[in-house]
Design an enzyme around this catalytic site. Structure first.
Site, PDB file in Angstrom:
ATOM      1  N   ASN A  11       0.869  -1.186   0.000  1.00 18.16           N
ATOM      2  CA  ASN A  11       0.000   0.000   0.000  1.00 18.16           C
ATOM      3  C   ASN A  11       0.903   1.233   0.000  1.00 18.16           C
ATOM      4  OD1 ASN A  11      -1.837   2.021   0.391  1.00 18.16           O
ATOM      5  ND2 ASN A  11      -2.290   1.505   2.534  1.00 18.16           N
ATOM      6  N   LYS A  13       0.074   4.212  -0.162  1.00 13.53           N
ATOM      7  CA  LYS A  13      -0.586   5.387   0.445  1.00 13.53           C
ATOM      8  C   LYS A  13      -0.381   6.590  -0.477  1.00 13.53           C
ATOM      9  CE  LYS A  13       0.366   3.443   4.967  1.00 13.53           C
ATOM     10  NZ  LYS A  13      -0.107   3.491   6.322  1.00 13.53           N
ATOM     11  N   HIS A  96      -9.820   1.034   4.634  1.00 15.35           N
ATOM     12  CA  HIS A  96      -8.527   1.200   5.317  1.00 15.35           C
ATOM     13  C   HIS A  96      -8.753   2.123   6.526  1.00 15.35           C
ATOM     14  CE1 HIS A  96      -4.414   2.388   6.178  1.00 15.35           C
ATOM     15  NE2 HIS A  96      -4.034   1.318   5.499  1.00 15.35           N
ATOM     16  N   GLU A  98      -7.160   4.493   7.690  1.00 18.69           N
ATOM     17  CA  GLU A  98      -6.944   5.930   7.445  1.00 18.69           C
ATOM     18  C   GLU A  98      -8.173   6.546   6.777  1.00 18.69           C
ATOM     19  OE1 GLU A  98      -3.175   5.496   5.439  1.00 18.69           O
ATOM     20  OE2 GLU A  98      -2.281   4.830   7.308  1.00 18.69           O
ATOM     21  N   GLU A 167      -5.868  -5.305  10.249  1.00 17.72           N
ATOM     22  CA  GLU A 167      -4.854  -4.276  10.480  1.00 17.72           C
ATOM     23  C   GLU A 167      -5.161  -3.555  11.799  1.00 17.72           C
ATOM     24  OE1 GLU A 167      -2.786  -2.998   6.663  1.00 17.72           O
ATOM     25  OE2 GLU A 167      -4.525  -1.711   6.877  1.00 17.72           O
ATOM     26  N   GLY A 173       1.945   1.899  10.685  1.00 19.11           N
ATOM     27  CA  GLY A 173       2.898   3.005  10.572  1.00 19.11           C
ATOM     28  C   GLY A 173       3.567   3.371  11.879  1.00 19.11           C
TER      29      GLY A 173
HETATM   30  C1  PEP Z   1      -1.042  -0.017   5.768  1.00 21.06           C
HETATM   31  O1  PEP Z   1      -0.987   1.137   5.360  1.00 21.06           O
HETATM   32  O2  PEP Z   1      -1.988  -0.740   5.428  1.00 21.06           O
HETATM   33  C2  PEP Z   1       0.015  -0.514   6.643  1.00 21.06           C
HETATM   34  C3  PEP Z   1      -0.072  -1.717   7.131  1.00 21.06           C
HETATM   35  O3  PEP Z   1       1.056   0.348   6.884  1.00 21.06           O
HETATM   36  P1  PEP Z   1       2.455  -0.010   7.614  1.00 21.06           P
HETATM   37  O4  PEP Z   1       2.940  -1.304   7.025  1.00 21.06           O
HETATM   38  O5  PEP Z   1       3.332   1.142   7.307  1.00 21.06           O
HETATM   39  O6  PEP Z   1       2.153  -0.171   9.067  1.00 21.06           O
END
Ligand code: PEP
Length: 258
Positions: A11, A13, A96, A98, A167, A173
């Site tokens: 991802n 982003k 997601h 975010e 997640e 992050g």
């Molecule tokens: C994500 O954005 O779905 C994610 C898992 O980010 P990260 O791996 O940076 O934690």
């Protein structure tokens, strides 16, 4: 039973540029060789066309990061599932954290997005996960079950066609990863919930996401119900992402010899 291939999705982003994307994908193709797992990259919408042509005929599938819950019309700024399909998009992230956090996406809205994707022949990667406060309050299972239930309710007839990504919000992050046991515990709950909805629950890839990296991927991917990873930060570094892909491929190979 044949072991299904692991799925590793990057991802990006809101990162990238025409130049950065081309360099990253070139380095990734060089680094990963012929992986024994499925690989996709979820790119910002303006780069779908570029990445479609860069990955054409290769091992990397194209994914988008969001899709509108509407089919077409007066929804300024939105991108429809049909538009994503026009660019050969194979997967799209929906819900997601975010998007849930900064754009007020609701469980019902996420379910509608999954429905639009499925209707367009695109596999939705449905993201679920609890915040730190919810985990500390002992609500992890209730939260992820509620989020997935909305998608099952709206898409029951083709629920075995989705991908689910667990997640934990506190791991995204942050450099803080769920332990393999913590992740497996939630994945088993999600698998059981899917099994109550479809006899094909085993077909649904359950990805773990949240600070997955080259050092921790192998251990996470050995868990029984962890079928792959959704990778943010580490997917922007070709060497790290290649190592995660290698860990998924190695896991595949060792499962096949058992
Ligand atoms: C994500 O954005 O779905 C994610 C898992 O980010 P990260 O791996 O940076 O934690």
């Amino acid at each position: 039973m044949t072991q299904k291939k692991k799925l590793i999705v990057g991802n990006w982003k809101m990162n990238g540029s025409l130049q950065f994307n081309a360099q990253l994908l070139q380095a990734l193709c060089d680094g990963m060789g012929q992986p024994d797992c499925a690989v996709a990259v979820a790119v910002p919408a303006p780069y779908l066309a570029q990445v479609q042509s860069l990955v054409a005929g290769g091992a990397i599938a194209l994914a988008a990061q969001d899709v509108s819950q509407h089919e077409a019309g007066a929804f300024t700024g939105e991108v429809s599932a049909g538009m994503l399909r026009d660019f050969g998009t194979r997967y799209v992230l929906v819900g997601h954290s975010e998007r849930r956090q900064y754009h007020g996406e609701t469980d019902a809205g996420v379910a509608a997005k999954a429905q639009r994707a499925l209707a367009a022949g695109i596999t939705p990667i449905v993201c679920v996960g609890e915040t730190l406060a919810e985990r500390e309050a002992g609500q992890t299972q209730a939260v992820v079950k509620r989020q997935l239930a909305a998608v099952i309710h709206a898409n029951g007839h083709c629920i075995s066609e989705i991908v689910v990504a667990y997640e934990p919000v506190w791991a995204i992050g942050t450099g803080r990863t769920a332990t393999p046991e913590q992740a497996q515990e939630v994945h088993a709950v999600l698998r059981a919930q899917l099994a109550a909805a479809t006899e094909h629950a085993d077909r649904v890839p359950l990805l773990y996401g949240g600070s997955m990296n080259a050092a921790n991927a192998a251990q996470l991917l050995t868990q029984q119900d962890i079928d792959g990873g959704l990778v943010g930060g580490a997917s922007l570094k070709a060497a790290d992402f290649s190592q995660i892909i290698a860990a998924a491929s190695a896991n595949q190979a060792s499962a096949a010899t058992k």
